[in-house]
Design a protein around this motif. Structure first.
Motif, PDB file in Angstrom:
ATOM      1  N   ARG A  32       0.849  -1.189   0.000  1.00 10.91           N
ATOM      2  CA  ARG A  32       0.000   0.000   0.000  1.00 10.91           C
ATOM      3  C   ARG A  32       0.884   1.238   0.000  1.00 10.91           C
ATOM      4  O   ARG A  32       1.771   1.383   0.837  1.00 10.91           O
ATOM      5  CB  ARG A  32      -0.917   0.021   1.218  1.00 10.91           C
ATOM      6  CG  ARG A  32      -1.985  -1.065   1.217  1.00 10.91           C
ATOM      7  CD  ARG A  32      -2.792  -1.036   2.515  1.00 10.91           C
ATOM      8  NE  ARG A  32      -3.807  -2.074   2.521  1.00 10.91           N
ATOM      9  CZ  ARG A  32      -5.064  -1.887   2.123  1.00 10.91           C
ATOM     10  NH1 ARG A  32      -5.444  -0.691   1.675  1.00 10.91           N
ATOM     11  NH2 ARG A  32      -5.943  -2.865   2.159  1.00 10.91           N
ATOM     12  N   ILE A  33       0.613   2.152  -0.942  1.00 14.46           N
ATOM     13  CA  ILE A  33       1.357   3.405  -1.031  1.00 14.46           C
ATOM     14  C   ILE A  33       0.395   4.554  -0.743  1.00 14.46           C
ATOM     15  O   ILE A  33      -0.460   4.876  -1.578  1.00 14.46           O
ATOM     16  CB  ILE A  33       1.993   3.576  -2.422  1.00 14.46           C
ATOM     17  CG1 ILE A  33       2.896   2.380  -2.748  1.00 14.46           C
ATOM     18  CG2 ILE A  33       2.775   4.874  -2.494  1.00 14.46           C
ATOM     19  CD1 ILE A  33       3.500   2.434  -4.135  1.00 14.46           C
ATOM     20  N   PRO A  34       0.468   5.176   0.419  1.00 13.22           N
ATOM     21  CA  PRO A  34      -0.440   6.285   0.749  1.00 13.22           C
ATOM     22  C   PRO A  34      -0.194   7.487  -0.152  1.00 13.22           C
ATOM     23  O   PRO A  34       0.953   7.865  -0.407  1.00 13.22           O
ATOM     24  CB  PRO A  34      -0.092   6.612   2.209  1.00 13.22           C
ATOM     25  CG  PRO A  34       0.639   5.410   2.717  1.00 13.22           C
ATOM     26  CD  PRO A  34       1.364   4.846   1.532  1.00 13.22           C
ATOM     27  N   ILE A  35      -1.276   8.067  -0.649  1.00 12.24           N
ATOM     28  CA  ILE A  35      -1.203   9.299  -1.443  1.00 12.24           C
ATOM     29  C   ILE A  35      -2.248  10.257  -0.857  1.00 12.24           C
ATOM     30  O   ILE A  35      -3.412  10.234  -1.250  1.00 12.24           O
ATOM     31  CB  ILE A  35      -1.478   9.050  -2.932  1.00 12.24           C
ATOM     32  CG1 ILE A  35      -0.460   8.059  -3.498  1.00 12.24           C
ATOM     33  CG2 ILE A  35      -1.427  10.351  -3.718  1.00 12.24           C
ATOM     34  CD1 ILE A  35      -0.668   7.756  -4.967  1.00 12.24           C
ATOM     35  N   GLY A  36      -1.836  11.078   0.081  1.00 14.53           N
ATOM     36  CA  GLY A  36      -2.782  11.953   0.753  1.00 14.53           C
ATOM     37  C   GLY A  36      -3.764  11.116   1.548  1.00 14.53           C
ATOM     38  O   GLY A  36      -3.395  10.290   2.381  1.00 14.53           O
ATOM     39  N   THR A  37      -5.063  11.351   1.282  1.00 14.51           N
ATOM     40  CA  THR A  37      -6.102  10.577   1.954  1.00 14.51           C
ATOM     41  C   THR A  37      -6.395   9.265   1.240  1.00 14.51           C
ATOM     42  O   THR A  37      -7.145   8.435   1.733  1.00 14.51           O
ATOM     43  CB  THR A  37      -7.407  11.389   2.027  1.00 14.51           C
ATOM     44  OG1 THR A  37      -7.825  11.744   0.697  1.00 14.51           O
ATOM     45  CG2 THR A  37      -7.202  12.660   2.836  1.00 14.51           C
ATOM     46  N   ALA A  38      -5.811   9.095   0.061  1.00 19.17           N
ATOM     47  CA  ALA A  38      -6.041   7.888  -0.728  1.00 19.17           C
ATOM     48  C   ALA A  38      -4.840   6.952  -0.600  1.00 19.17           C
ATOM     49  O   ALA A  38      -3.889   7.217   0.142  1.00 19.17           O
ATOM     50  CB  ALA A  38      -6.292   8.253  -2.190  1.00 19.17           C
ATOM     51  N   ALA A  39      -4.902   5.846  -1.330  1.00 18.79           N
ATOM     52  CA  ALA A  39      -3.803   4.881  -1.307  1.00 18.79           C
ATOM     53  C   ALA A  39      -3.813   4.064  -2.589  1.00 18.79           C
ATOM     54  O   ALA A  39      -4.877   3.701  -3.092  1.00 18.79           O
ATOM     55  CB  ALA A  39      -3.912   3.964  -0.100  1.00 18.79           C
ATOM     56  N   VAL A  40      -2.636   3.816  -3.112  1.00 21.84           N
ATOM     57  CA  VAL A  40      -2.472   2.940  -4.274  1.00 21.84           C
ATOM     58  C   VAL A  40      -2.092   1.559  -3.755  1.00 21.84           C
ATOM     59  O   VAL A  40      -1.188   1.430  -2.920  1.00 21.84           O
ATOM     60  CB  VAL A  40      -1.382   3.461  -5.227  1.00 21.84           C
ATOM     61  CG1 VAL A  40      -1.104   2.450  -6.319  1.00 21.84           C
ATOM     62  CG2 VAL A  40      -1.805   4.788  -5.841  1.00 21.84           C
ATOM     63  N   ILE A  41      -2.808   0.539  -4.229  1.00 23.61           N
ATOM     64  CA  ILE A  41      -2.547  -0.833  -3.791  1.00 23.61           C
ATOM     65  C   ILE A  41      -1.859  -1.587  -4.926  1.00 23.61           C
ATOM     66  O   ILE A  41      -2.404  -1.710  -6.022  1.00 23.61           O
ATOM     67  CB  ILE A  41      -3.853  -1.546  -3.399  1.00 23.61           C
ATOM     68  CG1 ILE A  41      -4.525  -0.797  -2.237  1.00 23.61           C
ATOM     69  CG2 ILE A  41      -3.582  -2.987  -2.998  1.00 23.61           C
ATOM     70  CD1 ILE A  41      -5.862  -1.373  -1.838  1.00 23.61           C
ATOM     71  N   MET A 184      -6.075   2.133 -10.256  1.00 21.50           N
ATOM     72  CA  MET A 184      -7.122   3.146 -10.248  1.00 21.50           C
ATOM     73  C   MET A 184      -8.327   2.834  -9.357  1.00 21.50           C
ATOM     74  O   MET A 184      -8.784   3.724  -8.619  1.00 21.50           O
ATOM     75  CB  MET A 184      -7.592   3.407 -11.685  1.00 21.50           C
ATOM     76  CG  MET A 184      -6.559   4.088 -12.550  1.00 21.50           C
ATOM     77  SD  MET A 184      -6.056   5.690 -11.875  1.00 21.50           S
ATOM     78  CE  MET A 184      -7.580   6.625 -12.054  1.00 21.50           C
ATOM     79  N   PRO A 185      -8.902   1.615  -9.387  1.00 15.65           N
ATOM     80  CA  PRO A 185     -10.129   1.376  -8.597  1.00 15.65           C
ATOM     81  C   PRO A 185      -9.999   1.677  -7.101  1.00 15.65           C
ATOM     82  O   PRO A 185     -10.825   2.412  -6.559  1.00 15.65           O
ATOM     83  CB  PRO A 185     -10.427  -0.105  -8.862  1.00 15.65           C
ATOM     84  CG  PRO A 185      -9.839  -0.362 -10.203  1.00 15.65           C
ATOM     85  CD  PRO A 185      -8.585   0.447 -10.229  1.00 15.65           C
ATOM     86  N   PRO A 186      -8.970   1.135  -6.413  1.00 18.56           N
ATOM     87  CA  PRO A 186      -8.875   1.466  -4.978  1.00 18.56           C
ATOM     88  C   PRO A 186      -8.567   2.933  -4.736  1.00 18.56           C
ATOM     89  O   PRO A 186      -8.994   3.505  -3.727  1.00 18.56           O
ATOM     90  CB  PRO A 186      -7.742   0.561  -4.480  1.00 18.56           C
ATOM     91  CG  PRO A 186      -6.934   0.251  -5.696  1.00 18.56           C
ATOM     92  CD  PRO A 186      -7.909   0.206  -6.829  1.00 18.56           C
ATOM     93  N   LEU A 187      -7.838   3.545  -5.661  1.00 24.91           N
ATOM     94  CA  LEU A 187      -7.519   4.966  -5.517  1.00 24.91           C
ATOM     95  C   LEU A 187      -8.787   5.802  -5.631  1.00 24.91           C
ATOM     96  O   LEU A 187      -9.028   6.713  -4.829  1.00 24.91           O
ATOM     97  CB  LEU A 187      -6.507   5.380  -6.593  1.00 24.91           C
ATOM     98  CG  LEU A 187      -5.943   6.801  -6.501  1.00 24.91           C
ATOM     99  CD1 LEU A 187      -5.194   6.989  -5.181  1.00 24.91           C
ATOM    100  CD2 LEU A 187      -5.024   7.082  -7.680  1.00 24.91           C
ATOM    101  N   ILE A 188      -9.636   5.466  -6.606  1.00 23.47           N
ATOM    102  CA  ILE A 188     -10.898   6.187  -6.779  1.00 23.47           C
ATOM    103  C   ILE A 188     -11.845   5.893  -5.609  1.00 23.47           C
ATOM    104  O   ILE A 188     -12.548   6.782  -5.126  1.00 23.47           O
ATOM    105  CB  ILE A 188     -11.548   5.800  -8.119  1.00 23.47           C
ATOM    106  CG1 ILE A 188     -10.665   6.278  -9.283  1.00 23.47           C
ATOM    107  CG2 ILE A 188     -12.948   6.397  -8.247  1.00 23.47           C
ATOM    108  CD1 ILE A 188     -11.147   5.838 -10.641  1.00 23.47           C
ATOM    109  N   HIS A 189     -11.854   4.639  -5.149  1.00 23.10           N
ATOM    110  CA  HIS A 189     -12.721   4.266  -4.033  1.00 23.10           C
ATOM    111  C   HIS A 189     -12.383   5.053  -2.775  1.00 23.10           C
ATOM    112  O   HIS A 189     -13.268   5.446  -2.006  1.00 23.10           O
ATOM    113  CB  HIS A 189     -12.610   2.767  -3.748  1.00 23.10           C
ATOM    114  CG  HIS A 189     -13.355   2.336  -2.533  1.00 23.10           C
ATOM    115  ND1 HIS A 189     -12.720   2.125  -1.306  1.00 23.10           N
ATOM    116  CD2 HIS A 189     -14.676   2.108  -2.313  1.00 23.10           C
ATOM    117  CE1 HIS A 189     -13.623   1.772  -0.410  1.00 23.10           C
ATOM    118  NE2 HIS A 189     -14.810   1.746  -0.982  1.00 23.10           N
ATOM    119  N   SER A 190     -11.116   5.296  -2.555  1.00 24.81           N
ATOM    120  CA  SER A 190     -10.689   6.019  -1.353  1.00 24.81           C
ATOM    121  C   SER A 190     -11.157   7.469  -1.359  1.00 24.81           C
ATOM    122  O   SER A 190     -11.188   8.112  -0.305  1.00 24.81           O
ATOM    123  CB  SER A 190      -9.162   5.959  -1.214  1.00 24.81           C
ATOM    124  OG  SER A 190      -8.542   6.621  -2.314  1.00 24.81           O
TER     125      SER A 190
END
Length: 277
Positions: A32-41, A184-190
């Motif tokens: 998991r790579i945190p990007i602000g309030t989101a995260a790239v998995i 993209m999907p988990p990033l958009i979901h976050s």
């Protein structure tokens, strides 16, 4: 002594390479790579895909000692065979979740209109920015997965400009699409904008590898919704295969052809020739 088919195609080396890639990818695990309030998995399928590209004999000369050119061709044809059990497993998830699938009925059907999105987004770029010829028709009328390639092959032939455009997008989608659909999907979901059900339906674009990457990422982001994600993604993918081809035959391909003629002024030229005659 005559070589066996397996040896002739570098089968032993191919299977050892695949096994090694799988072991390394699974050992790395999920990142998991945190990007602000989101995260790239990042999923193991991404590492496996990247290692497969790097170890390709056409890229790394050292692997040619173990893998022959025919081995990579065999590996390509085995993708479709290997993905079938995965698709069958997805199909078994639809039944137990059929009520939720029915509840999303209109949305599930209407989301297939998204198949036409490639024309709206990609066609102007291909024709006006990249100055592509008739390759733009095959490249932009769909995301160019197997059913779409079959349509282009039947109508134009894969050796045609349209076929070259379709094959180019097919190869690009195979290489890059898996990465995009895993990230993209988990990033958009976050971001909290879309319901998990809508993101699950977006996974079913008619590609087994993209479906696997997309659903895997979503399930990792929300494990409690695993059954719903798998069921809706599978139903969406089935609908894409069932309706996407007809949408391509009767809507997308004729529309792209018409837009191409208009953009090249072919309609005006035809009218002028008819007037002069």
């Amino acid at each position: 002594m005559a070589q066996t088919t397996l040896e002739r195609y570098g089968g032993v080396g191919l299977h050892l390479f695949v096994l090694g890639i799988v072991v390394v990818a699974e050992a790395i695990g999920l990142i998991r790579i945190p990007i602000g309030t989101a995260a790239v998995i990042l999923l193991p399928i991404l590492y496996a895909f990247a290692m497969g590209i790097i170890l390709n004999p056409n890229i790394m000369k050292g692997t040619r000692r173990v893998l022959s050119g025919n081995a990579t061709k065999v590996a390509g044809t085995m993708i479709a065979i290997s993905i079938m059990p995965f698709i069958a497993k997805f199909g078994t998830t639809v039944g137990p979740q059929i009520q939720k699938v029915i509840e999303t009925g209109p949305a599930l059907v209407l989301q297939e209109i998204g198949n036409l999105g490639t024309i709206l987004v990609a066609f102007p770029v291909a024709v006006f920015l990249l100055k592509m010829g008739r390759e733009a028709i095959g490249a932009t009328y769909s995301i160019d997965r197997e059913p779409n390639l079959a349509l282009i092959a039947d109508k134009y032939g894969l050796n045609s400009p349209e076929g070259a455009g379709a094959m180019g997008v097919y190869a690009t989608g195979t290489i890059i699409g898996t990465f995009v659909f895993a990230i993209m999907p988990p990033l958009i979901h976050s971001l909290g904008i879309f319901d998990i059900r809508s993101l699950a339906m977006s996974c079913g674009v008619g590609s087994g590898s993209m479906l696997a990457a997309c659903t895997g990422a979503l399930v990792s982001a929300t494990p409690s919704d695993k059954d719903t994600i798998l069921a809706l993604a599978a139903a969406s993918n089935i609908l894409t295969y069932a309706t996407g081809l007809y949408a391509g035959v009767f809507i997308a391909l004729p529309l792209t052809e018409w837009l191409y003629r208009i953009s090249r002024g072919e309609r005006t030229s035809n009218i002028s020739r008819e007037a002069r005659s």
